[in-house]
Design an enzyme around this catalytic site. Structure first.
Site, short mmCIF file in Angstrom:
data_model
loop_
_atom_site.label_atom_id
_atom_site.label_comp_id
_atom_site.label_asym_id
_atom_site.label_seq_id
_atom_site.Cartn_x
_atom_site.Cartn_y
_atom_site.Cartn_z
N ASP A 26 14.02 -57.39 32.05
CA ASP A 26 14.52 -56.40 33.01
C ASP A 26 15.66 -56.96 33.87
O ASP A 26 15.79 -58.18 34.06
CB ASP A 26 13.39 -55.99 33.98
N HIS A 75 12.40 -61.33 33.24
CA HIS A 75 13.66 -60.89 33.84
C HIS A 75 14.82 -61.78 33.40
O HIS A 75 14.71 -63.01 33.47
CB HIS A 75 13.55 -60.91 35.38
#
Ligand SMILES: [Zn+2]
Length: 229
Positions: free
Chosen positions: A51, A196
């Site tokens: 992400d 991430h």
């Protein structure tokens, strides 16, 4: 009505309530059952997701490791980052990964107006489509913030909402070893792992990746893309 009949009716209502309670419990039990028949071993598949990218610094490092281990992943990218680093998004798509929608500027989509919601999703779609040639069909709302409005807004734009099941909180930078251990302790067939590649210093995530990939492979896992286009 005699008092005996009234008592009977009360008992009847109570029995009905109990039966409804049992039905609710049974329905809840059905939800937690695995999607495959109990006798078949569930496929050892995991879904790696990244992400908050693209990041000019960390996304290429993640891509190099995924390529080294022959693994594909799903990237939920932020539209304004795609606008800033379009070449990185292009590279993610060109290497066979899936690029999906994580909003334009990472707001809590539960707290924005309907028109802002539409902009957050469609402006991001356009930037991703310009780089990958494909319009995302999956939306991951920032913070996993989902309510009825987010659900119906996503459905109205043809998006399927994709959250995660394993969250090592790598964004909080707990250390390479903690990220690796949290993933490997929690993972099971069908897990959707949240990591991430953008939104801050992701050096620890990059450092944890080889151990995660190596160990999952040695446990017999394969890596699949989420069912988005
Ligand atoms: Zn995010």
């Amino acid at each position: 009505m005699s008092s005996a009949r009234r008592a009977d009716r009360r008992r009847g209502r109570r029995a009905a309530r109990v039966a409804v309670g049992a039905l609710v419990a049974a329905a809840a039990a059905v939800v937690v059952l695995p999607a495959v028949p109990a006798q078949a071993a569930p496929a050892k598949v995991v879904y790696l997701t990244f992400d908050d990218g693209p990041s000019p610094r960390y996304t290429p490092q993640v891509l190099a490791l995924l390529s080294q281990y022959g693994v594909r992943a799903t990237f939920f990218e932020i539209g304004q980052n795609v606008a800033a680093y379009p070449g990185v998004t292009r590279q993610v798509g060109a290497q066979g990964h899936s690029v999906q929608n994580h909003s334009w500027s990472h707001p809590d989509l539960r707290k924005v107006s309907k028109s802002a919601f539409q902009y957050q999703v469609t402006a991001t779609d356009a930037r991703i489509r310009a780089q990958t040639g494909t319009t995302p069909t999956c939306l991951r709302p920032p913070y996993g913030g989902v309510n009825g409005a987010v659900r119906s807004g996503a459905a109205g734009l043809g998006k399927s909402i994709q959250l995660w099941s394993v969250d090592p909180q790598d964004w909080a930078r707990p250390g390479r070893a903690a990220i690796e251990r949290r993933v490997l302790d929690a993972v099971k067939p069908g897990s959707v792992i949240l990591l991430h590649d953008g939104g801050g210093d992701r050096g620890q995530t990059v450092a944890a990746l080889p151990g995660i990939l190596r160990t999952l492979k040695s446990r017999g896992y394969t890596f699949a893309l989420l069912p988005c286009r």
